[in-house]
Design a protein around this motif. Structure first.
Motif, short mmCIF file in Angstrom:
data_model
loop_
_atom_site.label_atom_id
_atom_site.label_comp_id
_atom_site.label_asym_id
_atom_site.label_seq_id
_atom_site.Cartn_x
_atom_site.Cartn_y
_atom_site.Cartn_z
N ALA A 1 40.75 36.12 46.75
CA ALA A 1 41.18 37.51 46.66
C ALA A 1 41.15 38.02 45.22
O ALA A 1 40.81 39.18 44.96
CB ALA A 1 42.57 37.67 47.26
N ILE A 2 41.52 37.14 44.29
CA ILE A 2 41.48 37.52 42.87
C ILE A 2 40.04 37.83 42.45
O ILE A 2 39.78 38.84 41.79
CB ILE A 2 42.08 36.39 42.00
CG1 ILE A 2 43.60 36.32 42.22
CG2 ILE A 2 41.77 36.62 40.52
CD1 ILE A 2 44.26 35.13 41.54
N VAL A 3 39.12 36.96 42.83
CA VAL A 3 37.71 37.16 42.46
C VAL A 3 37.15 38.40 43.16
O VAL A 3 36.41 39.20 42.56
CB VAL A 3 36.88 35.91 42.80
CG1 VAL A 3 35.39 36.17 42.56
CG2 VAL A 3 37.35 34.72 41.98
N LYS A 4 37.51 38.58 44.43
CA LYS A 4 37.01 39.74 45.17
C LYS A 4 37.50 41.04 44.54
O LYS A 4 36.73 42.02 44.41
CB LYS A 4 37.48 39.67 46.63
CG LYS A 4 36.98 40.82 47.49
CD LYS A 4 37.46 40.68 48.93
CE LYS A 4 36.95 41.84 49.78
NZ LYS A 4 37.44 41.75 51.19
N GLU A 5 38.76 41.08 44.14
CA GLU A 5 39.29 42.28 43.49
C GLU A 5 38.53 42.58 42.20
O GLU A 5 38.24 43.73 41.89
CB GLU A 5 40.78 42.08 43.20
CG GLU A 5 41.45 43.30 42.61
CD GLU A 5 42.93 43.09 42.38
OE1 GLU A 5 43.30 42.75 41.23
OE2 GLU A 5 43.71 43.22 43.34
#
Length: 454
Positions: free
Chosen positions: A303-307
């Motif tokens: 989720a961090i990378v996707k954001e």
């Protein structure tokens, strides 16, 4: 009671972020309203909201009173009354896990032993608060007005629903009798360890006991602790074992070359396998975290990378700080009313015992620790950022490397990251350091922005 309600309201207020805290006058009005509601009997303990919280792929139902309502303050008051009367010591997860690791280490060369892991189904919602009151509290010597208030509360709520302030202690009061029954019933069966953390329990024996006998004794303890045919006309307890989360392992059933056995406890996974050691056999253990927890933390870093990848303007420095926080243990202090509380957060903190067993990790746990951060970029089709392009064996952004040395971000000004360094870190991710918030305020802003939480 008013003094206690005042303390409760002030404490609840201290839990809020600074910009949300209420004024002294507002707190006075809240306490006056709660006292008036108590005197006039206008409070209603059935006036709670039902919320559905998402936990991974599952959903959890909780009951909650409105913040600072008379019902919430009176509910917290009852919890404090019960805390003082019953002196309940709430279990410490890391202490329990350490005891289990120490015990398991001693099993390696034993010729016979049994491990039984069990779990209660929907524990909080299955414990009848009315039953606990009648069985354990009614004659406990509370002051009359306290007992009457508690009686009204349990009549209104019936069960120790998750989310209510009193639920933890009501469940612990009755579960303590279950704990006593377990140790008593197994005292001649070679019991060497028994630990229960809320609804999860593990029992270790230094001799053989059959699965049927073991589960029958546990069930007998459940029947004695949570059921009583003499108590009629009240909501009954519905406590029962969860068969899907009950595991039985006997040393004599492990064979060299056979399929390993495994059990989990509080997110840790323990894998047992029989091995030849000279002319004898011994048990080899591997340690790790469950697939459920691996999935949970993998989703978090993904989720961090996707954001980052979906942001209109990619902020590489924010990404670096978020991954650094994800792969480190974070320690900080917060002021709560009249006390200081130390907080320790993050994967490394939650699974700290693994650092002593890095050569005995389960394959899936070792892979997770080494690869989860880099895999997050591969899975998103994004090139590795500059700070991950070096030797992975030396990276400070690797869970595996940081677990080995227990690398920590220590946000305590006099012994850890100082104010100058903190301001630099905040500036790097776009946090205003000129607002005069002070050290603790900047720590809060930083931890929220890097997704550690405060």
């Amino acid at each position: 009671m008013k003094k206690e309600l005042q303390r409760i309201a002030e404490y609840q207020n201290a839990l809020l972020p600074l910009h949300e805290r209420k004024t002294e006058q507002a707190i006075k009005d809240i306490v006056d309203n709660a006292e008036k509601a108590y005197i006039d009997k206008t409070y209603d303990f059935k006036n709670y909201s039902t919320l559905q919280l998402r936990q991974g792929d599952s959903r959890r139902i909780v009951k909650m009173y409105s913040p600072f309502s008379a019902e919430e303050l009176l509910c917290v008051y009852l919890k404090r009354v019960l805390d003082k009367k019953f002196h309940i010591t709430y279990p410490n997860r890391n202490t329990f896990i350490r005891s289990l690791f120490d015990t398991i280490y001693g099993l390696k060369d034993m010729s016979d032993y049994v491990i039984c892991k069990f779990d209660f189904s929907d524990f909080f919602n299955s414990v009848s608060s009315m039953f606990v009151y009648q069985k354990h509290i009614k004659e406990a010597g509370l002051e009359r007005f306290q007992s009457e208030l508690l009686k009204q509360f349990v009549d209104s709520t019936e069960y120790a629903y998750a989310g209510l302030n009193t639920s933890n202690i009501l469940c612990e009061i009755i579960a303590k009798s279950f704990d006593s029954l377990i140790t008593q019933k197994f005292k001649d069966a070679g019991l060497i360890l028994y630990k229960r953390y809320i609804d999860d329990g593990v029992i270790v024996f230094n001799r053989y006991i059959s699965k049927d006998d073991c589960l029958a004794i546990i069930q007998a303890a459940i029947n004695e602790a949570f059921y009583d045919s003499n108590l009629v006309g009240i909501a009954p307890c519905k406590v029962m074992l969860n068969p899907d989360k009950t595991t039985y392992i006997a040393r004599r059933n492990l064979t060299v070359g056979g399929t390993p056995s495994a059990f989990d406890f509080l997110g840790y996974e323990f894998v047992l396998e029989a091995k030849t050691a000279g002319r004898s056999e011994k048990t080899e253990f591997q340690y790790g975290i469950t697939q459920k927890k691996i999935t949970k933390y993998t989703k978090r870093i993904n989720a961090i990378v996707k954001e980052y990848t979906e942001a209109p303007q990619r902020n590489m420095e924010l990404l670096r700080h978020q991954i650094k926080a994800f792969t480190h243990r974070t320690v900080y202090r917060i002021n709560r009313y009249k006390s200081v509380i130390w907080k320790s957060k993050g994967f490394l903190s939650n699974y700290c015992e693994l650092r002593y067993h890095m050569d005995e990790l389960t394959p899936q746990t070792e892979k997770f620790l080494k690869d989860v951060v880099r895999d997050a970029f591969t899975n998103s089709g994004v090139a590795l950022p500059y700070f991950l392009k070096g030797d992975s064996k030396e990276s400070i952004y690797s869970l595996y490397n940081n677990m080995q040395v227990y690398r920590t971000l220590l946000f305590v000004e006099m012994i850890g990251i100082d104010c100058c360094a903190l301001k630099k870190m905040c500036s790097q991710i776009g946090i205003d350091v000129t607002s005069g918030k002070g050290y603790d305020g900047l720590v809060r802003d930083y931890l929220i922005k890097v997704k550690v939480g405060h």
